[in-house]
Design a protein around this motif. Sequence first.
Motif, short mmCIF file in Angstrom:
data_model
loop_
_atom_site.label_atom_id
_atom_site.label_comp_id
_atom_site.label_asym_id
_atom_site.label_seq_id
_atom_site.Cartn_x
_atom_site.Cartn_y
_atom_site.Cartn_z
N ARG A 200 0.83 -1.20 0.00
CA ARG A 200 0.00 0.00 0.00
C ARG A 200 0.86 1.25 0.00
N VAL A 201 1.94 1.20 0.75
CA VAL A 201 2.86 2.35 0.78
C VAL A 201 3.48 2.57 -0.59
N LEU A 202 3.92 1.47 -1.19
CA LEU A 202 4.53 1.57 -2.53
C LEU A 202 3.51 2.04 -3.56
N LEU A 203 2.27 1.58 -3.44
CA LEU A 203 1.23 2.01 -4.37
C LEU A 203 1.02 3.51 -4.30
N SER A 204 1.11 4.08 -3.11
CA SER A 204 0.91 5.52 -2.95
C SER A 204 2.06 6.31 -3.55
N ILE A 205 3.20 5.66 -3.69
CA ILE A 205 4.38 6.32 -4.27
C ILE A 205 4.39 6.15 -5.78
N ASN A 206 4.27 4.91 -6.21
CA ASN A 206 4.30 4.59 -7.64
C ASN A 206 3.63 3.23 -7.85
N PRO A 207 2.42 3.18 -8.38
CA PRO A 207 1.71 1.91 -8.56
C PRO A 207 2.50 0.87 -9.34
N SER A 208 3.35 1.30 -10.25
CA SER A 208 4.11 0.34 -11.06
C SER A 208 5.11 -0.45 -10.25
N LEU A 209 5.38 -0.03 -9.02
CA LEU A 209 6.27 -0.78 -8.15
C LEU A 209 5.59 -2.04 -7.60
N VAL A 210 4.25 -2.09 -7.71
CA VAL A 210 3.49 -3.21 -7.16
C VAL A 210 2.69 -3.94 -8.23
N LEU A 211 2.10 -3.16 -9.15
CA LEU A 211 1.22 -3.74 -10.16
C LEU A 211 1.88 -3.75 -11.53
N THR A 212 1.50 -4.76 -12.34
CA THR A 212 1.96 -4.79 -13.73
C THR A 212 1.18 -3.77 -14.54
N ALA A 217 -3.95 -1.08 -15.74
CA ALA A 217 -4.99 -0.74 -16.71
C ALA A 217 -6.35 -1.27 -16.25
N GLY A 218 -6.34 -2.46 -15.67
CA GLY A 218 -7.58 -3.04 -15.18
C GLY A 218 -8.17 -2.25 -14.02
N VAL A 219 -7.32 -1.83 -13.09
CA VAL A 219 -7.78 -1.03 -11.96
C VAL A 219 -8.31 0.31 -12.45
N GLU A 220 -7.61 0.92 -13.40
CA GLU A 220 -8.05 2.21 -13.95
C GLU A 220 -9.40 2.08 -14.64
N LYS A 221 -9.61 0.97 -15.35
CA LYS A 221 -10.89 0.77 -16.01
C LYS A 221 -12.01 0.62 -14.99
N PRO A 320 -9.75 -6.94 -10.96
CA PRO A 320 -8.83 -6.86 -9.84
C PRO A 320 -7.50 -7.58 -10.11
N PRO A 321 -6.42 -7.09 -9.51
CA PRO A 321 -5.14 -7.81 -9.62
C PRO A 321 -5.22 -9.17 -8.92
N GLN A 322 -4.46 -10.11 -9.42
CA GLN A 322 -4.47 -11.46 -8.86
C GLN A 322 -4.12 -11.46 -7.37
N GLN A 323 -3.12 -10.65 -7.00
CA GLN A 323 -2.70 -10.66 -5.60
C GLN A 323 -3.81 -10.15 -4.67
N TRP A 324 -4.67 -9.25 -5.15
CA TRP A 324 -5.78 -8.77 -4.33
C TRP A 324 -6.83 -9.86 -4.13
#
Length: 380
Positions: A200-212, A217-221, A320-324
């Motif tokens: 969550r911390v990394l997502l707040s900094i740069n989502p690409s550090l956690v998500l492909t 693109a899926g989350v944005e949609k 949703p991302p697989q990890q979620w």
Amino acid sequence: MAAPVVPFRVAVPDDAVADLLHRIENARVPESIDGDAATSKNGARLLVRDRFLPMFTTDVDDTSIHFVHLTSHRADARPIILVHGWPGSFFEFHKIVAQLANPSDPTHPAFHVVVPSIPGFGFSPAPGGRIEKLSVAWIADIFVNLMRNLGYSRFFAQAGDWGSMITKKMAIRHPKSCVAIHLNLAIAPLPTSISYLPQRVLLSINPSLVLTAVEMAGVEKTLKWAKHETAYFKIQGTKPYSLGVGLNDSPVGLLAWIGEKMHWEGMDPDELLTNVCIYWFTQTITSSFRIYRDNLHDSMDATFVPVPTAVAIFDDIYQPPQQWMRYVCNLKRFTRMERGGHFAALEVPDLLLSDMRKYFGWKEIANCIPVRPNKGKSKL
């Protein structure tokens, strides 16, 4: 003792068809707004089909339920329930029922297939004031008892849209009966677990550090859909009767309302029109909105699903991302599909069938239900 199972056949009176045609002929279709496509009278030829698979009705907990029931010829077949959503119906699955029951390839798993209509949808009458709330939990209990009444103490389930919410509830409330599920719409919010705090911390900094890139693109949609495409959800959830009065009186209006959601490239217009006819002739569009009103604040329920779960992600409203997903279910299979959308069973039945067969045919999953002699009440 279980209530009797009665064969059901679609029978639309001639005067109902004549009334429909009269309404279409005299419809007042508005001009388009800002280039939006207006509904054409010529395109509003609602179709009645009477080539459905074997259908029945029965009472479950004092509730009349309509359902398709096709048993397999195979001795190793296992029971499965397919659950539709809105604005779909049991008809969504007409392309895959027979192939699930009696596949041409003997190496494919076979199933005894049950496809119920949600109460208040199509040929399952609305429960009305007999129940306080048409909750997904109540529907889940009804469907589990339907399967038990048909002789299926253990079964698999597959669903999308509201059907996925109902299916998850079946698995959560009755894990010894609904023993494994396959979803083509899955909801998984950003995990709040302490174990996901670093991400969550990394997502707040740069989502690409956690998500492909695909996951982002899926989350944005999903976020875009929630912001721009949920007006129907809110009006059906807050003012269902006001909307229902208009749609129940106008077949062209009903077609426009359902068709705005139920469309995809290469769609067979007759399939849309058949689905609309189910709502029109049964006058259940208003009662179908009740699932929105009564579950308006529970649709994002993230209660953990304990039974083995497969998720097939199509080009859909939730991606949703697989990890979620691992935080909301016992995830065993996760597949991003190359094509297809919200109505997968109609749009890309081949891909949905393939993924279901791989998952339910997997030994670990198949063994959740011991093989039994063929049973059931209907044959193709």
